[in-house]
Scaffold this motif. Structure first.
Motif, mmCIF file in Angstrom:
data_model
loop_
_atom_site.group_PDB
_atom_site.id
_atom_site.type_symbol
_atom_site.label_atom_id
_atom_site.label_comp_id
_atom_site.label_asym_id
_atom_site.label_seq_id
_atom_site.Cartn_x
_atom_site.Cartn_y
_atom_site.Cartn_z
ATOM 1 N N ASP A 113 41.192 12.172 9.637
ATOM 2 C CA ASP A 113 42.260 12.963 9.011
ATOM 3 C C ASP A 113 41.815 13.455 7.640
ATOM 4 O O ASP A 113 41.146 12.726 6.891
ATOM 5 C CB ASP A 113 43.540 12.126 8.863
ATOM 6 N N TRP A 114 42.214 14.667 7.292
ATOM 7 C CA TRP A 114 41.827 15.261 6.001
ATOM 8 C C TRP A 114 42.282 14.419 4.822
ATOM 9 O O TRP A 114 41.711 14.492 3.743
ATOM 10 C CB TRP A 114 42.347 16.708 5.878
ATOM 11 N N PHE A 115 43.288 13.603 4.987
ATOM 12 C CA PHE A 115 43.855 12.801 3.908
ATOM 13 C C PHE A 115 43.422 11.340 3.959
ATOM 14 O O PHE A 115 43.851 10.536 3.127
ATOM 15 C CB PHE A 115 45.383 12.879 3.943
ATOM 16 N N ALA A 116 42.560 10.958 4.897
ATOM 17 C CA ALA A 116 42.196 9.549 5.092
ATOM 18 C C ALA A 116 41.583 8.925 3.840
ATOM 19 O O ALA A 116 41.948 7.805 3.457
ATOM 20 C CB ALA A 116 41.253 9.405 6.282
ATOM 21 N N ASP A 117 40.658 9.633 3.193
ATOM 22 C CA ASP A 117 40.029 9.085 1.982
ATOM 23 C C ASP A 117 41.056 8.898 0.868
ATOM 24 O O ASP A 117 41.000 7.918 0.121
ATOM 25 C CB ASP A 117 38.898 9.996 1.495
ATOM 26 N N ALA A 118 41.983 9.828 0.769
ATOM 27 C CA ALA A 118 43.012 9.734 -0.274
ATOM 28 C C ALA A 118 43.945 8.555 -0.020
ATOM 29 O O ALA A 118 44.310 7.839 -0.954
ATOM 30 C CB ALA A 118 43.803 11.042 -0.352
ATOM 31 N N VAL A 119 44.335 8.346 1.224
ATOM 32 C CA VAL A 119 45.197 7.206 1.562
ATOM 33 C C VAL A 119 44.472 5.901 1.234
ATOM 34 O O VAL A 119 45.056 4.985 0.636
ATOM 35 C CB VAL A 119 45.646 7.257 3.035
ATOM 36 N N ALA A 120 43.204 5.821 1.591
ATOM 37 C CA ALA A 120 42.427 4.619 1.267
ATOM 38 C C ALA A 120 42.374 4.415 -0.247
ATOM 39 O O ALA A 120 42.559 3.294 -0.739
ATOM 40 C CB ALA A 120 41.012 4.731 1.843
ATOM 41 N N TYR A 121 42.154 5.486 -0.993
ATOM 42 C CA TYR A 121 42.058 5.406 -2.454
ATOM 43 C C TYR A 121 43.371 4.914 -3.071
ATOM 44 O O TYR A 121 43.375 3.970 -3.860
ATOM 45 C CB TYR A 121 41.685 6.775 -3.025
ATOM 46 N N THR A 170 54.328 16.161 1.110
ATOM 47 C CA THR A 170 54.262 15.012 2.016
ATOM 48 C C THR A 170 53.551 13.845 1.332
ATOM 49 O O THR A 170 52.888 14.017 0.307
ATOM 50 C CB THR A 170 53.491 15.363 3.303
ATOM 51 N N ARG A 171 53.653 12.691 1.941
ATOM 52 C CA ARG A 171 52.961 11.516 1.407
ATOM 53 C C ARG A 171 51.450 11.713 1.435
ATOM 54 O O ARG A 171 50.753 11.274 0.533
ATOM 55 C CB ARG A 171 53.378 10.259 2.187
ATOM 56 N N ALA A 172 50.940 12.397 2.456
ATOM 57 C CA ALA A 172 49.499 12.688 2.523
ATOM 58 C C ALA A 172 49.091 13.610 1.385
ATOM 59 O O ALA A 172 48.053 13.401 0.745
ATOM 60 C CB ALA A 172 49.153 13.320 3.871
ATOM 61 N N GLN A 173 49.896 14.636 1.119
ATOM 62 C CA GLN A 173 49.600 15.548 0.007
ATOM 63 C C GLN A 173 49.664 14.812 -1.323
ATOM 64 O O GLN A 173 48.795 15.002 -2.183
ATOM 65 C CB GLN A 173 50.566 16.730 0.020
ATOM 66 N N LEU A 174 50.684 13.982 -1.503
ATOM 67 C CA LEU A 174 50.801 13.223 -2.748
ATOM 68 C C LEU A 174 49.590 12.312 -2.934
ATOM 69 O O LEU A 174 49.032 12.248 -4.030
ATOM 70 C CB LEU A 174 52.090 12.395 -2.771
ATOM 71 N N ALA A 175 49.185 11.619 -1.878
ATOM 72 C CA ALA A 175 48.020 10.732 -1.976
ATOM 73 C C ALA A 175 46.790 11.524 -2.411
ATOM 74 O O ALA A 175 46.032 11.085 -3.282
ATOM 75 C CB ALA A 175 47.775 10.035 -0.639
ATOM 76 N N THR A 176 46.609 12.695 -1.836
ATOM 77 C CA THR A 176 45.449 13.533 -2.158
ATOM 78 C C THR A 176 45.506 14.023 -3.596
ATOM 79 O O THR A 176 44.511 13.956 -4.326
ATOM 80 C CB THR A 176 45.374 14.715 -1.177
ATOM 81 N N ALA A 204 52.921 6.762 7.131
ATOM 82 C CA ALA A 204 53.852 7.893 7.266
ATOM 83 C C ALA A 204 53.372 9.105 6.467
ATOM 84 O O ALA A 204 54.077 9.609 5.592
ATOM 85 C CB ALA A 204 55.262 7.481 6.873
ATOM 86 N N PRO A 205 52.170 9.597 6.764
ATOM 87 C CA PRO A 205 51.586 10.678 5.963
ATOM 88 C C PRO A 205 52.381 11.979 5.960
ATOM 89 O O PRO A 205 52.305 12.735 4.995
ATOM 90 C CB PRO A 205 50.212 10.883 6.604
ATOM 91 N N ASN A 206 53.146 12.216 7.004
ATOM 92 C CA ASN A 206 53.895 13.477 7.072
ATOM 93 C C ASN A 206 55.314 13.372 6.535
ATOM 94 O O ASN A 206 56.036 14.370 6.505
ATOM 95 C CB ASN A 206 53.913 13.998 8.515
ATOM 96 N N GLY A 266 46.478 0.545 -5.560
ATOM 97 C CA GLY A 266 47.842 0.080 -5.749
ATOM 98 C C GLY A 266 48.808 1.163 -6.210
ATOM 99 O O GLY A 266 49.897 0.856 -6.688
ATOM 100 N N LEU A 267 48.415 2.419 -6.059
ATOM 101 C CA LEU A 267 49.299 3.519 -6.464
ATOM 102 C C LEU A 267 50.403 3.760 -5.439
ATOM 103 O O LEU A 267 51.525 4.100 -5.794
ATOM 104 C CB LEU A 267 48.485 4.804 -6.661
ATOM 105 N N MET A 268 50.057 3.633 -4.176
ATOM 106 C CA MET A 268 51.012 3.811 -3.089
ATOM 107 C C MET A 268 50.825 2.677 -2.091
ATOM 108 O O MET A 268 49.744 2.104 -1.979
ATOM 109 C CB MET A 268 50.792 5.154 -2.374
#
Length: 169
Positions: A11-19, A152-158, A35-37, A24-26
């Protein structure tokens, strides 16, 4: 590294979610889902930023209460509509105000002319959106800024990962 059933390594956001989870940010929405979307709320972003500043956000009523108080006291947000979905331009504005408060360089500015919906950026968010684009925090969705679209949560993580790696370093 935390893994979630709804975040594939491809997923395009996978690295951001891991980060963001590693830092401990999210957190996930459960032990096994991110729930990335799902949409992000104003309360979520101010709580994340307050936590990053060492504010204990665990005892607030409502859950975002401590983050809300911190955001108001520090000129990050006016504190209204915390359970409301945050738009891209509101997110840019909150991060811009936070960056200014922290003394980070907020002088970069990019033209938004390349985006066909640049004219729909609200006046209050124009400077923040120009900064967020110049810094690469916001790159658009399918060639559009979508300033009133919900983040979205994925966008915020990124966006948070880019902010932490490139601005708050």
């Amino acid at each position: 590294e935390k893994t979630f059933v709804d975040v594939a390594k491809s997923d395009w956001f996978a690295d951001a979610v891991a980060y963001v989870t590693e830092k401990g940010l999210m957190n996930g929405t459960s032990d096994w889902t991110f729930a990335p979307n799902d949409a992000t709320t104003r309360g979520m972003i101010v709580t994340i930023l307050a936590r990053g500043e060492g504010v204990s956000t665990n005892n607030g009523t409502p859950w975002y209460g401590e983050g809300q108080k911190w955001a108001i006291a520090n000129g990050i947000s006016d504190g209204t509509n915390m359970p409301g979905v945050i738009t891209h331009e509101q997110l840019a504005t909150i991060l811009f105000r936070y960056a200014k408060r922290k003394g980070y360089d907020t002088s970069k500015s990019a033209s938004l002319a390349a985006y066909p919906d640049a004219g729909s950026v609200s006046a209050f968010a124009l400077e923040a959106m120009q900064w967020a684009v110049a810094e690469g925090l916001i790159t658009g969705v399918s060639g559009r800024l979508d300033p009133q679209g919900s983040a979205t949560r994925a966008q915020l993580a990124t966006i948070l990962m880019r902010f932490m790696q490139n601005i708050a370093k």
